[in-house]
Design a protein around this motif. Structure first.
Motif, PDB file in Angstrom:
ATOM      1  N   GLY A  25       0.801  -1.209   0.000  1.00 16.30           N
ATOM      2  CA  GLY A  25       0.000   0.000   0.000  1.00 16.30           C
ATOM      3  C   GLY A  25       0.834   1.258   0.000  1.00 16.30           C
ATOM      4  O   GLY A  25       1.988   1.281  -0.437  1.00 16.30           O
ATOM      5  N   THR A  26       0.256   2.340   0.520  1.00 18.26           N
ATOM      6  CA  THR A  26       0.901   3.645   0.528  1.00 18.26           C
ATOM      7  C   THR A  26       1.796   3.777   1.762  1.00 18.26           C
ATOM      8  O   THR A  26       1.910   2.849   2.569  1.00 18.26           O
ATOM      9  N   GLY A  27       2.377   4.963   1.925  1.00 13.20           N
ATOM     10  CA  GLY A  27       3.257   5.186   3.061  1.00 13.20           C
ATOM     11  C   GLY A  27       2.579   4.959   4.395  1.00 13.20           C
ATOM     12  O   GLY A  27       3.198   4.464   5.342  1.00 13.20           O
ATOM     13  N   GLY A  28       1.288   5.312   4.491  1.00  9.00           N
ATOM     14  CA  GLY A  28       0.568   5.111   5.741  1.00  9.00           C
ATOM     15  C   GLY A  28       0.417   3.656   6.128  1.00  9.00           C
ATOM     16  O   GLY A  28       0.298   3.323   7.310  1.00  9.00           O
ATOM     17  N   ASP A  29       0.413   2.761   5.138  1.00  6.21           N
ATOM     18  CA  ASP A  29       0.374   1.320   5.411  1.00  6.21           C
ATOM     19  C   ASP A  29       1.773   0.763   5.665  1.00  6.21           C
ATOM     20  O   ASP A  29       1.947  -0.146   6.480  1.00  6.21           O
ATOM     21  N   MET A  30       2.758   1.291   4.950  1.00  3.65           N
ATOM     22  CA  MET A  30       4.107   0.736   5.028  1.00  3.65           C
ATOM     23  C   MET A  30       4.852   1.171   6.289  1.00  3.65           C
ATOM     24  O   MET A  30       5.520   0.350   6.941  1.00  3.65           O
ATOM     25  N   ALA A  51       8.270  -6.060   0.875  1.00  2.91           N
ATOM     26  CA  ALA A  51       7.596  -4.836   0.454  1.00  2.91           C
ATOM     27  C   ALA A  51       7.368  -4.845  -1.051  1.00  2.91           C
ATOM     28  O   ALA A  51       8.105  -5.504  -1.796  1.00  2.91           O
ATOM     29  N   PRO A  52       6.367  -4.104  -1.544  1.00  2.00           N
ATOM     30  CA  PRO A  52       6.152  -4.013  -2.985  1.00  2.00           C
ATOM     31  C   PRO A  52       7.297  -3.272  -3.665  1.00  2.00           C
ATOM     32  O   PRO A  52       7.932  -2.392  -3.069  1.00  2.00           O
ATOM     33  N   GLU A  53       7.546  -3.627  -4.917  1.00  2.00           N
ATOM     34  CA  GLU A  53       8.668  -3.039  -5.645  1.00  2.00           C
ATOM     35  C   GLU A  53       8.564  -1.522  -5.715  1.00  2.00           C
ATOM     36  O   GLU A  53       9.578  -0.821  -5.669  1.00  2.00           O
ATOM     37  N   LEU A  54       7.354  -0.995  -5.784  1.00  2.00           N
ATOM     38  CA  LEU A  54       7.174   0.451  -5.859  1.00  2.00           C
ATOM     39  C   LEU A  54       7.673   1.153  -4.602  1.00  2.00           C
ATOM     40  O   LEU A  54       8.005   2.339  -4.641  1.00  2.00           O
ATOM     41  N   GLN A  55       7.760   0.436  -3.493  1.00  2.00           N
ATOM     42  CA  GLN A  55       8.216   1.016  -2.225  1.00  2.00           C
ATOM     43  C   GLN A  55       9.664   0.643  -1.914  1.00  2.00           C
ATOM     44  O   GLN A  55      10.072   0.656  -0.761  1.00  2.00           O
ATOM     45  N   GLU A  56      10.452   0.344  -2.952  1.00  2.00           N
ATOM     46  CA  GLU A  56      11.832  -0.074  -2.709  1.00  2.00           C
ATOM     47  C   GLU A  56      12.635   0.994  -1.977  1.00  2.00           C
ATOM     48  O   GLU A  56      13.445   0.683  -1.090  1.00  2.00           O
ATOM     49  N   GLU A  57      12.445   2.259  -2.339  1.00  2.00           N
ATOM     50  CA  GLU A  57      13.202   3.322  -1.675  1.00  2.00           C
ATOM     51  C   GLU A  57      12.925   3.335  -0.180  1.00  2.00           C
ATOM     52  O   GLU A  57      13.839   3.466   0.638  1.00  2.00           O
ATOM     53  N   MET A  58      11.668   3.164   0.192  1.00  2.00           N
ATOM     54  CA  MET A  58      11.298   3.124   1.602  1.00  2.00           C
ATOM     55  C   MET A  58      11.895   1.894   2.285  1.00  2.00           C
ATOM     56  O   MET A  58      12.391   1.968   3.417  1.00  2.00           O
ATOM     57  N   ALA A  59      11.868   0.749   1.602  1.00  2.00           N
ATOM     58  CA  ALA A  59      12.432  -0.471   2.168  1.00  2.00           C
ATOM     59  C   ALA A  59      13.942  -0.335   2.363  1.00  2.00           C
ATOM     60  O   ALA A  59      14.479  -0.734   3.399  1.00  2.00           O
ATOM     61  N   ARG A  60      14.609   0.238   1.378  1.00  2.00           N
ATOM     62  CA  ARG A  60      16.058   0.402   1.485  1.00  2.00           C
ATOM     63  C   ARG A  60      16.423   1.357   2.617  1.00  2.00           C
ATOM     64  O   ARG A  60      17.383   1.134   3.367  1.00  2.00           O
ATOM     65  N   ALA A  61      15.637   2.447   2.765  1.00  2.00           N
ATOM     66  CA  ALA A  61      15.920   3.427   3.805  1.00  2.00           C
ATOM     67  C   ALA A  61      15.743   2.849   5.209  1.00  2.00           C
ATOM     68  O   ALA A  61      16.294   3.393   6.172  1.00  2.00           O
ATOM     69  N   ALA A  62      14.977   1.762   5.331  1.00  2.00           N
ATOM     70  CA  ALA A  62      14.770   1.150   6.645  1.00  2.00           C
ATOM     71  C   ALA A  62      16.052   0.554   7.211  1.00  2.00           C
ATOM     72  O   ALA A  62      16.165   0.324   8.412  1.00  2.00           O
ATOM     73  N   GLY A  63      17.021   0.274   6.333  1.00  2.00           N
ATOM     74  CA  GLY A  63      18.290  -0.277   6.796  1.00  2.00           C
ATOM     75  C   GLY A  63      18.199  -1.722   7.231  1.00  2.00           C
ATOM     76  O   GLY A  63      19.013  -2.181   8.043  1.00  2.00           O
ATOM     77  N   LEU A  64      17.231  -2.459   6.702  1.00  2.00           N
ATOM     78  CA  LEU A  64      17.015  -3.860   7.059  1.00  2.00           C
ATOM     79  C   LEU A  64      17.154  -4.740   5.826  1.00  2.00           C
ATOM     80  O   LEU A  64      16.995  -4.270   4.704  1.00  2.00           O
ATOM     81  N   PRO A  65      17.434  -6.020   6.014  1.00  2.00           N
ATOM     82  CA  PRO A  65      17.340  -6.940   4.873  1.00  2.00           C
ATOM     83  C   PRO A  65      15.923  -6.906   4.321  1.00  2.00           C
ATOM     84  O   PRO A  65      14.955  -6.872   5.086  1.00  2.00           O
ATOM     85  N   TYR A  66      15.773  -6.892   3.014  1.00  2.00           N
ATOM     86  CA  TYR A  66      14.444  -6.821   2.442  1.00  2.00           C
ATOM     87  C   TYR A  66      14.353  -7.642   1.167  1.00  2.00           C
ATOM     88  O   TYR A  66      15.356  -7.970   0.533  1.00  2.00           O
ATOM     89  N   GLU A  73       5.397  -1.164 -12.534  1.00  2.00           N
ATOM     90  CA  GLU A  73       4.431  -0.582 -13.473  1.00  2.00           C
ATOM     91  C   GLU A  73       2.999  -0.933 -13.073  1.00  2.00           C
ATOM     92  O   GLU A  73       2.090  -0.101 -13.148  1.00  2.00           O
ATOM     93  N   GLN A  74       2.808  -2.170 -12.653  1.00  2.00           N
ATOM     94  CA  GLN A  74       1.469  -2.602 -12.253  1.00  2.00           C
ATOM     95  C   GLN A  74       1.012  -1.870 -10.996  1.00  2.00           C
ATOM     96  O   GLN A  74      -0.145  -1.429 -10.887  1.00  2.00           O
ATOM     97  N   GLU A  75       1.897  -1.716 -10.033  1.00  2.00           N
ATOM     98  CA  GLU A  75       1.561  -1.018  -8.794  1.00  2.00           C
ATOM     99  C   GLU A  75       1.307   0.457  -9.061  1.00  2.00           C
ATOM    100  O   GLU A  75       0.410   1.075  -8.464  1.00  2.00           O
ATOM    101  N   GLY A 275      -3.122  12.549   2.029  1.00  2.00           N
ATOM    102  CA  GLY A 275      -2.357  11.313   2.154  1.00  2.00           C
ATOM    103  C   GLY A 275      -1.290  11.210   1.082  1.00  2.00           C
ATOM    104  O   GLY A 275      -1.429  11.769  -0.009  1.00  2.00           O
ATOM    105  N   THR A 276      -0.215  10.498   1.397  1.00  2.00           N
ATOM    106  CA  THR A 276       0.928  10.431   0.491  1.00  2.00           C
ATOM    107  C   THR A 276       0.617   9.734  -0.818  1.00  2.00           C
ATOM    108  O   THR A 276       1.213  10.051  -1.850  1.00  2.00           O
ATOM    109  N   GLY A 277      -0.319   8.766  -0.807  1.00  2.00           N
ATOM    110  CA  GLY A 277      -0.582   7.996  -2.016  1.00  2.00           C
ATOM    111  C   GLY A 277      -1.663   8.571  -2.906  1.00  2.00           C
ATOM    112  O   GLY A 277      -1.894   8.054  -4.001  1.00  2.00           O
TER     113      GLY A 277
END
Length: 450
Positions: A25-30, A51-66, A73-75, A275-277
């Motif tokens: 989902g959006t940032g509020g869900d992630m 995490a969904p591919e569209l949220q890769e930047e957010m996943a990477r910024a978490a500093g965790l294995p992901y 494109e679909q998202e 909302g962010t999304g």
């Protein structure tokens, strides 16, 4: 793409179970699930963020294995569809976007070594994904964390069903009938795609989507406090009563220089965000600008999607792509927003009134709960106009009731603050015993058994 899990130190030591933390989902869900994942990792738990591919930047910024799932494109097409924010059509858009990704958690589990013990913490909408993973790991432990109470489908505390307000005198049997009617429609929307995926995994069909979502997990946790929504007799058991997650520390120095200068140049502004999304809120911002002019107030528009803003903003209105609400809202006069739980909690902590403009999903119920607390008014998105927005904001800002209720609730939240409560609950729900922080303090989160 993914970031690999680091090897666990001490090869002869027992290998601790891997916790797969999955959201969409959006940032509020992630963001809440990222916060839980980081909290678990800080306590020494082995965590993999899914995490969904569209949220890769957010996943990477978490500093965790992901690990990522889905196709960008679909998202993106889901977010670009204006029906995503339609009260009745939105669920179909959301579910159609999830169907191709239903195998994501099972694939993540199958990618692990056969002797790798694992469990899943997920957003409720991803429970069907986690259930498919049990075809590969029949003993897979699943815990779901609820951001909002409406997803628990209770007959005993039903305030609204979408934009339809439910009268307080309606008995639980009447509320149950309304849920059955809604779920009959929802089953027709979701079960064909879900059961096709279950058949491919050799699993029997699910007869009811929400029963499947509520009964599949081994345990459930609320990420809201009991004064926002008390536990009901028909919530799934075992159930752990958590609370709002503590606000995230702002990355960097806080407010940018442009926003600092704007705040210092005049009266406290009214902050507006859909909302962010949300990429289709042009009517929201157009009404907001005209309402500000009528009120003679300054405003801050917060959205990463500038295309939906009016073409020219006056000097008294500032656009920001992003802003840390923990730093901004204590300096604002009010917040106008979509009704996301995290945004609502930030405004409650800041002690400012809220005008909630729900579009769909849990937003209607969240808004009514905030209104019941005396800290908000609700104006459904389909009824938004500059005149209505002006009238409701004028009432919130000039009347003594909302301001007093906001101050009292902010003081209560500060006095009752338990920064680790939600994480303690999640850890105990996952492990089936008190987590490390609870073991050290001797405290136990509230638990209800069936």
């Amino acid at each position: 793409m993914s970031q690999e899990l680091p090897p666990q130190a001490g090869a002869d030591q027992p290998r601790e179970a891997l916790i797969i933390v999955a959201s969409s989902g959006t940032g509020g869900d992630m963001q809440p699930f990222i916060a839980l994942a980081r909290g678990l990792a800080a306590r020494g738990r082995r965590v993999l963020l899914l995490a969904p591919e569209l949220q890769e930047e957010m996943a990477r910024a978490a500093g965790l294995p992901y690990r990522l799932f889905g196709e960008r494109e679909q998202e993106q097409a889901v977010l670009d569809n204006p029906d995503l924010w339609h009260e009745r059509k939105g669920w179909g858009v959301l579910w159609d976007g999830l169907i191709p990704q239903l195998d994501a958690i099972r694939q993540a589990v199958q990618a692990l070594p056969e002797d790798e013990d694992c469990m899943v913490l997920c957003h409720p909408i991803l429970v069907p994904m986690a259930a498919l993973a049990r075809a590969a790991r029949p003993d897979l432990r699943i815990v779901t964390a609820y951001l909002a109470p409406s997803n628990l489908c209770s007959r005993y505390d039903l305030l609204t069903m979408g934009s339809l307000r439910i009268p307080g005198w309606l008995p639980p049997a009447g509320a149950g009938l309304l849920w059955r009617l809604l779920h009959r429609w929802f089953n027709g929307l979701t079960l064909p795609g879900l059961n096709a995926a279950r058949a491919q995994c050799g699993l029997p069909p699910a007869p009811h989507f929400f029963e499947h979502m509520l009964k599949t997990p081994n345990a459930s946790v609320s990420l809201f406090p009991r004064w926002f929504a008390a536990m009901q007799p028909d919530w799934p058991r075992p159930f752990f009563e958590g609370g709002f997650l503590p606000p995230a520390a702002p990355a960097g120095p806080g407010l940018c220089a442009e926003l600092e200068a704007f705040l210092a140049a005049g009266d406290a502004p009214i902050v507006f965000t859909p909302g962010t999304g949300h990429r289709h809120a042009a009517a929201f911002f157009d009404a907001a600008l005209r309402a500000l002019r009528r009120l003679g107030r300054r405003g801050v528009f917060v959205t990463p999607h500038a295309a939906q803003l009016p073409p020219a903003l006056p000097d008294g209105v500032l656009w920001q792509a992003h802003a840390p609400f923990t730093a901004l809202l204590p300096r604002a006069a009010a917040l106008v927003h979509h009704g996301g739980v995290s945004t609502m909690a930030d405004a409650m902590r800041a002690g400012i009134p809220q005008l909630i403009v729900p579009y769909g999903y849990d937003q209607f119920d969240n808004g009514q709960r905030a209104k019941r607390l005396g800290v908000a008014e609700v104006l459904p998105a389909e009824r938004v106009s500059a005149r209505r927005m002006e009238r409701v904001l004028g009432r919130l800002l000039s009347g003594p009731g909302a301001g007093r209720a906001c101050r009292e609730l902010a003081a209560r939240m500060e006095a009752e603050a338990e920064p680790t409560r939600a994480l303690d609950c999640v850890e105990e729900a996952l492990l089936g015993k008190p987590g490390r922080a609870a073991e050290k303090s001797g405290a136990r989160p509230a638990l209800a058994e069936g």
